[in-house]
Design a protein around this motif. Sequence first.
Motif, PDB file in Angstrom:
ATOM      1  N   ASP A 251      -1.862  -3.477  -0.618  1.00 11.92           N
ATOM      2  CA  ASP A 251      -0.977  -2.538   0.079  1.00 11.92           C
ATOM      3  C   ASP A 251      -0.685  -3.088   1.472  1.00 11.92           C
ATOM      4  O   ASP A 251      -1.470  -3.844   2.039  1.00 11.92           O
TER       5      ASP A 251
ATOM      6  N   TRP B  38       4.308   2.756   7.104  1.00 12.72           N
ATOM      7  CA  TRP B  38       3.236   3.142   6.185  1.00 12.72           C
ATOM      8  C   TRP B  38       1.916   3.348   6.908  1.00 12.72           C
ATOM      9  O   TRP B  38       1.144   4.244   6.556  1.00 12.72           O
TER      10      TRP B  38
ATOM     11  N   ASP C 123       2.186  -7.782   2.151  1.00 13.49           N
ATOM     12  CA  ASP C 123       3.505  -7.333   1.694  1.00 13.49           C
ATOM     13  C   ASP C 123       3.745  -7.965   0.319  1.00 13.49           C
ATOM     14  O   ASP C 123       3.690  -9.196   0.187  1.00 13.49           O
ATOM     15  N   ILE C 124       4.017  -7.151  -0.677  1.00 12.14           N
ATOM     16  CA  ILE C 124       4.162  -7.679  -2.038  1.00 12.14           C
ATOM     17  C   ILE C 124       5.359  -8.623  -2.157  1.00 12.14           C
ATOM     18  O   ILE C 124       5.398  -9.473  -3.051  1.00 12.14           O
TER      19      ILE C 124
ATOM     20  N   ARG D 190       3.032   2.070  -9.186  1.00 10.63           N
ATOM     21  CA  ARG D 190       3.541   3.452  -9.211  1.00 10.63           C
ATOM     22  C   ARG D 190       4.216   3.736  -7.870  1.00 10.63           C
ATOM     23  O   ARG D 190       3.577   3.705  -6.816  1.00 10.63           O
TER      24      ARG D 190
ATOM     25  N   TYR E 166      -0.260   6.901   6.749  1.00 10.96           N
ATOM     26  CA  TYR E 166      -1.662   7.055   6.331  1.00 10.96           C
ATOM     27  C   TYR E 166      -2.572   7.444   7.504  1.00 10.96           C
ATOM     28  O   TYR E 166      -3.625   8.031   7.290  1.00 10.96           O
TER      29      TYR E 166
ATOM     30  N   TRP F 274       3.429  11.850  -2.981  1.00  8.62           N
ATOM     31  CA  TRP F 274       3.049  11.118  -4.201  1.00  8.62           C
ATOM     32  C   TRP F 274       1.591  11.363  -4.603  1.00  8.62           C
ATOM     33  O   TRP F 274       1.114  10.811  -5.594  1.00  8.62           O
TER      34      TRP F 274
ATOM     35  N   GLY G  13       0.934  -1.905  -3.987  1.00  8.81           N
ATOM     36  CA  GLY G  13       1.283  -0.690  -3.250  1.00  8.81           C
ATOM     37  C   GLY G  13       0.381   0.457  -3.661  1.00  8.81           C
ATOM     38  O   GLY G  13       0.816   1.571  -3.900  1.00  8.81           O
ATOM     39  N   SER G  14      -0.890   0.164  -3.699  1.00 10.84           N
ATOM     40  CA  SER G  14      -1.886   1.106  -4.233  1.00 10.84           C
ATOM     41  C   SER G  14      -2.062   2.330  -3.355  1.00 10.84           C
ATOM     42  O   SER G  14      -2.423   3.407  -3.833  1.00 10.84           O
ATOM     43  N   GLY G  15      -1.805   2.186  -2.059  1.00 12.25           N
ATOM     44  CA  GLY G  15      -2.018   3.297  -1.135  1.00 12.25           C
ATOM     45  C   GLY G  15      -3.464   3.744  -1.185  1.00 12.25           C
ATOM     46  O   GLY G  15      -4.392   2.924  -1.190  1.00 12.25           O
TER      47      GLY G  15
HETATM   48  C1  LIG Z   1       4.806   6.214  -2.515  1.00 12.62           C
HETATM   49  S1  LIG Z   1       3.390   5.323  -2.091  1.00 12.62           S
HETATM   50  C2  LIG Z   1       2.587   5.139  -3.673  1.00 12.62           C
HETATM   51  C3  LIG Z   1       1.112   4.822  -3.529  1.00 12.62           C
HETATM   52  C4  LIG Z   1       0.372   4.675  -4.870  1.00 12.62           C
HETATM   53  N1  LIG Z   1       0.945   3.666  -5.715  1.00 12.62           N
HETATM   54  C5  LIG Z   1       0.291   5.990  -5.593  1.00 12.62           C
HETATM   55  O1  LIG Z   1       0.888   6.125  -6.654  1.00 12.62           O
HETATM   56  O2  LIG Z   1      -0.394   6.891  -5.089  1.00 12.62           O
HETATM   57  C6  LIG Z   1       4.048   3.694  -1.818  1.00 12.62           C
HETATM   58  C7  LIG Z   1       2.999   2.700  -1.374  1.00 12.62           C
HETATM   59  O3  LIG Z   1       3.578   1.400  -1.363  1.00 12.62           O
HETATM   60  C8  LIG Z   1       3.143   0.713  -0.218  1.00 12.62           C
HETATM   61  N2  LIG Z   1       4.173  -0.307   0.075  1.00 12.62           N
HETATM   62  C9  LIG Z   1       5.462  -0.085   0.412  1.00 12.62           C
HETATM   63  N3  LIG Z   1       6.122  -1.242   0.558  1.00 12.62           N
HETATM   64  C10 LIG Z   1       5.220  -2.227   0.289  1.00 12.62           C
HETATM   65  C11 LIG Z   1       5.266  -3.638   0.293  1.00 12.62           C
HETATM   66  N4  LIG Z   1       6.406  -4.296   0.582  1.00 12.62           N
HETATM   67  N5  LIG Z   1       4.152  -4.335  -0.009  1.00 12.62           N
HETATM   68  C12 LIG Z   1       2.997  -3.682  -0.312  1.00 12.62           C
HETATM   69  N6  LIG Z   1       2.883  -2.338  -0.310  1.00 12.62           N
HETATM   70  C13 LIG Z   1       3.969  -1.617  -0.014  1.00 12.62           C
HETATM   71  C14 LIG Z   1       2.977   1.780   0.841  1.00 12.62           C
HETATM   72  O4  LIG Z   1       2.104   1.416   1.872  1.00 12.62           O
HETATM   73  C15 LIG Z   1       2.456   2.939   0.007  1.00 12.62           C
HETATM   74  O5  LIG Z   1       1.051   2.962  -0.043  1.00 12.62           O
END
Ligand SMILES: C[S@@+](CC[C@H](N)C(=O)[O-])C[C@H]1O[C@@H](n2cnc3c(N)ncnc32)[C@H](O)[C@@H]1O
Length: 213
Positions: free
Chosen positions: A73, A6, A102-103, A119, A10, A20, A51-53
């Motif tokens: 995130d 990730w 990490d969530i 999302r 980014y 996305w 996972g706000s990105g």
């Molecule tokens: C497909 S993107 C979606 C981003 C945002 N929610 C959106 O809708 O624009 C997935 C996001 O989840 C984050 N992510 C993936 N695995 C994760 C984890 N285990 N803990 C926290 N964040 C995570 C990534 O870094 C990424 O920003």
Amino acid sequence: MSKKHWEDVYQTKPTDQVSWYQEQDQKSLELIQRLRDKHKLDLTVQIIDVGSGASVFIDQLLELGFKHIHVLDLSQTALGKTQTRLREKNLHAEQITWLVEDICTVMLPANYFDLWHDRAVFHFMVSAEQQQQYISNLKTSLKKGGHLIMSNFAEDGPTQCSGLTIQRYSIEELQEKLGADFHLMHFEHDIHLTPWGSEQKFLHSVWAYQPNS
Ligand SMILES: C[S@@+](CC[C@H](N)C(=O)[O-])C[C@H]1O[C@@H](n2cnc3c(N)ncnc32)[C@H](O)[C@@H]1O
């Protein structure tokens, strides 16, 4: 491995060139509005976007007037992009708690959040262990009577996202995964168009957390 994946995404791709990307998170706005209308979701509630990105969802929450926003995130770079954008828009980021975590493994406060928004994140949890860790954190930190808004790829959606295998869900499969403590309030399907015009079928759902014990 996941964090590096990730961070690389980014660091190497412009915000509006990931599959996305949305200029506005219209669906989440609508679902929040439903909760405000029907369940009197107050602007002072504690909201977490997992996972706000670099999502504009955070800008929208601030514009709506929400006071207590938690943004989590794996990627520091993603959250940095949101922070920069909010500064440029003169939106007040001091109302926000930023969590580079990490969530699945983060320790979140117990019985704390009124609304958990996800999302396109839970669908990356493909192992039973990750799913169990995620749901355990969700159940620990969401207040009883709190709400979950979750959007993931539908059962006939793509099998991958960001080059990673994901888990697709029907509403029945999601209910089974979340467990009986989550009461389905609303769900719908729609299509997300990537910046290059590909269609992605999404399942959007809203749940009330009402554990028996
Ligand atoms: C497909 S993107 C979606 C981003 C945002 N929610 C959106 O809708 O624009 C997935 C996001 O989840 C984050 N992510 C993936 N695995 C994760 C984890 N285990 N803990 C926290 N964040 C995570 C990534 O870094 C990424 O920003």
